[in-house]
Scaffold this motif. Structure first.
Motif, mmCIF file in Angstrom:
data_model
loop_
_atom_site.group_PDB
_atom_site.id
_atom_site.type_symbol
_atom_site.label_atom_id
_atom_site.label_comp_id
_atom_site.label_asym_id
_atom_site.label_seq_id
_atom_site.Cartn_x
_atom_site.Cartn_y
_atom_site.Cartn_z
ATOM 1 N N PRO A 132 1.275 -1.324 -0.022
ATOM 2 C CA PRO A 132 -0.293 0.263 0.051
ATOM 3 C C PRO A 132 0.932 0.648 0.234
ATOM 4 O O PRO A 132 0.657 2.149 -0.990
ATOM 5 C CB PRO A 132 -0.723 -0.234 1.498
ATOM 6 C CG PRO A 132 -0.804 -1.545 1.861
ATOM 7 C CD PRO A 132 0.902 -2.037 0.975
ATOM 8 N N GLU A 133 2.182 1.017 0.515
ATOM 9 C CA GLU A 133 2.704 2.449 1.090
ATOM 10 C C GLU A 133 3.515 2.051 -0.488
ATOM 11 O O GLU A 133 3.997 4.216 -1.052
ATOM 12 C CB GLU A 133 3.705 2.302 1.934
ATOM 13 C CG GLU A 133 3.294 2.733 3.786
ATOM 14 C CD GLU A 133 4.113 2.269 4.298
ATOM 15 O OE1 GLU A 133 5.212 2.533 3.838
ATOM 16 O OE2 GLU A 133 3.926 1.542 5.602
ATOM 17 N N THR A 134 4.102 1.026 -1.255
ATOM 18 C CA THR A 134 4.698 1.492 -2.631
ATOM 19 C C THR A 134 3.435 2.064 -3.762
ATOM 20 O O THR A 134 3.987 3.067 -4.040
ATOM 21 C CB THR A 134 4.721 0.516 -3.098
ATOM 22 O OG1 THR A 134 6.199 -0.162 -2.033
ATOM 23 C CG2 THR A 134 6.101 0.364 -4.195
ATOM 24 N N ILE A 135 2.617 1.527 -3.651
ATOM 25 C CA ILE A 135 1.296 2.829 -4.368
ATOM 26 C C ILE A 135 1.610 4.105 -4.156
ATOM 27 O O ILE A 135 1.126 4.539 -4.755
ATOM 28 C CB ILE A 135 0.229 1.122 -4.272
ATOM 29 C CG1 ILE A 135 0.413 0.477 -4.809
ATOM 30 C CG2 ILE A 135 -0.756 2.158 -4.788
ATOM 31 C CD1 ILE A 135 0.722 -0.218 -6.160
ATOM 32 N N GLU A 136 1.006 4.221 -3.335
ATOM 33 C CA GLU A 136 1.231 5.674 -2.504
ATOM 34 C C GLU A 136 1.887 6.046 -3.117
ATOM 35 O O GLU A 136 1.667 7.505 -3.503
ATOM 36 C CB GLU A 136 1.174 6.163 -0.696
ATOM 37 C CG GLU A 136 0.669 7.728 -0.549
ATOM 38 C CD GLU A 136 0.514 7.311 1.184
ATOM 39 O OE1 GLU A 136 1.044 8.356 1.340
ATOM 40 O OE2 GLU A 136 -0.223 6.389 1.445
ATOM 41 N N SER A 137 3.178 5.941 -3.466
ATOM 42 C CA SER A 137 4.343 6.581 -3.119
ATOM 43 C C SER A 137 4.942 6.818 -4.827
ATOM 44 O O SER A 137 4.613 7.755 -5.509
ATOM 45 C CB SER A 137 5.647 6.457 -3.138
ATOM 46 O OG SER A 137 6.069 5.937 -1.700
ATOM 47 N N THR A 139 1.745 6.878 -6.585
ATOM 48 C CA THR A 139 0.598 8.013 -7.088
ATOM 49 C C THR A 139 0.812 9.405 -7.063
ATOM 50 O O THR A 139 1.068 10.475 -7.741
ATOM 51 C CB THR A 139 -0.965 8.018 -6.456
ATOM 52 O OG1 THR A 139 -0.964 6.106 -6.553
ATOM 53 C CG2 THR A 139 -1.808 8.431 -6.088
ATOM 54 N N GLU A 140 2.454 9.485 -5.674
ATOM 55 C CA GLU A 140 2.600 10.114 -5.502
ATOM 56 C C GLU A 140 3.339 11.248 -6.490
ATOM 57 O O GLU A 140 4.508 12.069 -6.345
ATOM 58 C CB GLU A 140 2.334 10.869 -4.154
ATOM 59 C CG GLU A 140 1.246 10.996 -2.690
ATOM 60 C CD GLU A 140 1.316 10.962 -1.583
ATOM 61 O OE1 GLU A 140 2.601 10.852 -1.487
ATOM 62 O OE2 GLU A 140 0.636 10.555 -0.760
ATOM 63 N N ARG A 142 6.310 9.929 -6.290
ATOM 64 C CA ARG A 142 7.654 9.868 -5.181
ATOM 65 C C ARG A 142 8.763 8.934 -6.148
ATOM 66 O O ARG A 142 9.895 8.728 -5.552
ATOM 67 C CB ARG A 142 8.164 9.657 -3.460
ATOM 68 C CG ARG A 142 6.710 10.582 -3.553
ATOM 69 C CD ARG A 142 7.616 10.583 -2.244
ATOM 70 N NE ARG A 142 6.216 9.749 -1.270
ATOM 71 C CZ ARG A 142 4.801 10.129 -0.843
ATOM 72 N NH1 ARG A 142 4.629 10.447 -1.037
ATOM 73 N NH2 ARG A 142 4.964 8.297 -0.014
ATOM 74 N N GLY A 155 -4.846 2.628 -8.739
ATOM 75 C CA GLY A 155 -5.438 4.698 -8.564
ATOM 76 C C GLY A 155 -5.402 4.246 -9.969
ATOM 77 O O GLY A 155 -5.055 3.915 -10.873
#
Length: 171
Positions: A132-137, A139-140, A142, A155
């Motif tokens: 989940p954190e990798t997907i968030e990175s 998406t953002e 990073r 996403g």
């Protein structure tokens, strides 16, 4: 006053070489084309930029003033072009990868070693985080791409490409 960039480029090379012929050779264009570009720039600038001599050309006072500005601009553009060519040629650059523990350890490491051998000048940054954190990175912005285990919620703008079936077996 809107002047064609090519005129400035020709002006730069004529100024550097002090010769219309040498500038033409460097630019791979004809000497009459260089003369025409200089005449056109002088016409649009409303002043003479060069004094013609038997040995070539010299900048006028107005030409020297313009050259100080054109020099940094043209050289910055040429350097930008060289750097882009190096990056596209995989001679430099950076890639940012996100990976979960399992994918990093059991899938990605051998590929990273191969990549580094093939492209030693590319900097590789790997961040290790749960899916989940990798997907968030990703998406953002990073990281450039992520290697994670499924299932996950993709996403908007994220494309999922399966690379290897993976089964967790605990003994």
């Amino acid at each position: 006053m809107t002047i064609n960039f090519e005129y400035y480029k020709v002006f730069y090379y004529v100024s550097c070489y002090g010769s219309l012929t040498a500038a033409a050779k460097e630019l791979c264009i004809s000497q009459p084309a260089v003369s025409q570009a200089v005449r056109q720039l002088e016409k649009e600038a409303g002043t003479r930029l060069f004094s013609r001599t038997s040995k070539g050309v010299l900048l006028t006072r107005e030409g020297e003033l313009l050259y100080r500005y054109v020099k940094s601009g043209v050289e910055s553009l040429l350097e930008g072009q060289r750097m882009l060519e190096r990056m596209l040629g995989m001679d430099m650059g950076e890639v940012r990868i996100g990976a979960s523990d399992m994918t990093l350890q059991f899938f990605l490491l051998p590929f990273l070693e191969q990549f580094h051998q093939q492209f030693p000048n590319i900097k590789v940054n790997v961040s290790n985080a749960p899916t989940p954190e990798t997907i968030e990175s990703l998406t953002e912005g990073r990281i450039d791409f992520g290697v994670v285990t499924t299932p996950f919620e993709a996403g908007k703008g994220i494309r999922q490409i399966p690379v290897m079936p993976f089964r967790n077996v605990f003994i």
